[in-house]
Design an enzyme around this catalytic site. Structure first.
Site, PDB file in Angstrom:
ATOM      1  N   ILE A  14      21.899  56.246  78.887  1.00 11.06           N
ATOM      2  CA  ILE A  14      22.200  57.095  79.827  1.00 11.06           C
ATOM      3  C   ILE A  14      21.105  57.888  80.301  1.00 11.06           C
ATOM      4  O   ILE A  14      20.754  58.323  81.272  1.00 11.06           O
ATOM      5  CB  ILE A  14      23.432  57.876  79.262  1.00 11.06           C
ATOM      6  N   ASN A  82      20.572  65.483  76.705  1.00 14.57           N
ATOM      7  CA  ASN A  82      21.278  64.157  76.354  1.00 14.57           C
ATOM      8  C   ASN A  82      21.021  63.588  75.222  1.00 14.57           C
ATOM      9  O   ASN A  82      21.973  62.670  74.632  1.00 14.57           O
ATOM     10  CB  ASN A  82      20.751  63.275  77.511  1.00 14.57           C
ATOM     11  N   GLN A 141      37.756  61.085  67.073  1.00 11.54           N
ATOM     12  CA  GLN A 141      37.682  59.758  66.794  1.00 11.54           C
ATOM     13  C   GLN A 141      37.556  59.388  65.230  1.00 11.54           C
ATOM     14  O   GLN A 141      36.958  60.059  64.504  1.00 11.54           O
ATOM     15  CB  GLN A 141      36.193  59.088  67.408  1.00 11.54           C
ATOM     16  N   TYR A 147      29.962  63.675  64.560  1.00  6.60           N
ATOM     17  CA  TYR A 147      30.025  63.300  65.964  1.00  6.60           C
ATOM     18  C   TYR A 147      30.719  64.233  66.824  1.00  6.60           C
ATOM     19  O   TYR A 147      30.362  64.964  67.776  1.00  6.60           O
ATOM     20  CB  TYR A 147      29.867  61.896  66.358  1.00  6.60           C
ATOM     21  N   LYS A 151      29.985  67.184  69.349  1.00  4.97           N
ATOM     22  CA  LYS A 151      30.155  67.001  70.997  1.00  4.97           C
ATOM     23  C   LYS A 151      30.923  68.331  71.377  1.00  4.97           C
ATOM     24  O   LYS A 151      31.166  68.594  72.616  1.00  4.97           O
ATOM     25  CB  LYS A 151      30.414  65.702  71.251  1.00  4.97           C
TER      26      LYS A 151
END
Length: 240
Positions: A14, A82, A141, A147, A151
């Site tokens: 990305i 990013n 998740q 993670y 985020k």
């Protein structure tokens, strides 16, 4: 345009798509990377975008790296946070090191980079901070407590900082991608990919260029009234 954009993790996946899209839009682009020298050299050879190596988890390295970019290209007007890593494990098996590594890169790294460009943006009365979060930072998740926390933290960080930068024409926004057809996702077993796609209403993985287009918009003058926002680019998998 003459503006300078710096993309962390900007030589692969990305990040590479974002770097290339910003260059195509007229920005002078610098791409940071952490460790894959071969990929960075190949990216520079193919795109003409210079790469700079440092770890976003290291505050002093960020300060020195940004100084090197600004010496080459000029003051950073657009920062795209990013860079990110995963160290997945069910929580009962997750180690303190796995927790720290992800938080240090994905969340503290955003602080380290943003803190080192913030003063200049405020002084110049212009700046664009765009941070790449994740659908898993919005919904959580399994096996990604580290993670998902990092985020989600990126979103909270951006909403708070947006309020501080607004009067100085410094916007702070987030793009939260869903599952994108990067090398990492395409490397998982086909049955796993099929199960992922089955959860996405549009019926496909996203493309890195689709995330890049959202970033280019948020970096533009035309997006000056948008700050503290999160663009959910996930094919309808999750709404927030």
């Amino acid at each position: 345009m003459g503006r300078v954009a710096l993309v962390t993790g900007g030589s692969r996946g990305i990040g590479a798509a974002i770097s290339e899209a910003l260059k195509a839009a007229g920005y002078s682009v610098a791409a940071n990377y952490a460790g894959n020298d071969e990929a960075a050299q190949k990216f520079t050879a193919e795109t003409g975008i210079k790469t700079y190596k440092w770890s976003v988890a290291d505050y002093d390295a960020c300060k020195a790296g940004i100084a090197a970019v600004e010496a080459d290209l000029g003051p950073v007007d657009v920062l795209v946070n990013n860079a990110g890593i995963t160290r997945d494990a069910p929580f009962h098996k997750m180690t303190p090191q796995q927790w720290r590594e992800v938080i240090d890169t994905n969340l503290t790294g955003v602080f380290n980079m943003t803190h080192n460009v913030w003063g200049g943006m405020r002084d110049r009365k212009f700046g664009r901070i765009v941070t790449i979060s994740s659908v898993n930072g919005q919904k959580g998740q399994f096996a990604q407590a580290n993670y998902s926390a990092s985020k989600a933290g990126d979103i909270g960080f951006s909403r708070a900082l947006a309020q501080e930068g607004a009067r100085n024409n410094v916007t702070v926004n987030v793009v939260a991608p869903g599952y994108i057809a990067t090398d990492m996702v395409m490397a998982v077993p086909e049955k796993v990919r099929e199960a992922i796609i089955a959860q996405i209403p549009v019926g496909r993985l996203g493309e890195a260029t689709e995330i890049a287009r959202a970033v280019v918009f948020l970096a533009s003058d035309e997006a000056g009234f948008i700050t503290g926002s999160t663009i959910s680019a996930n094919g309808g998998q999750f709404f927030s």
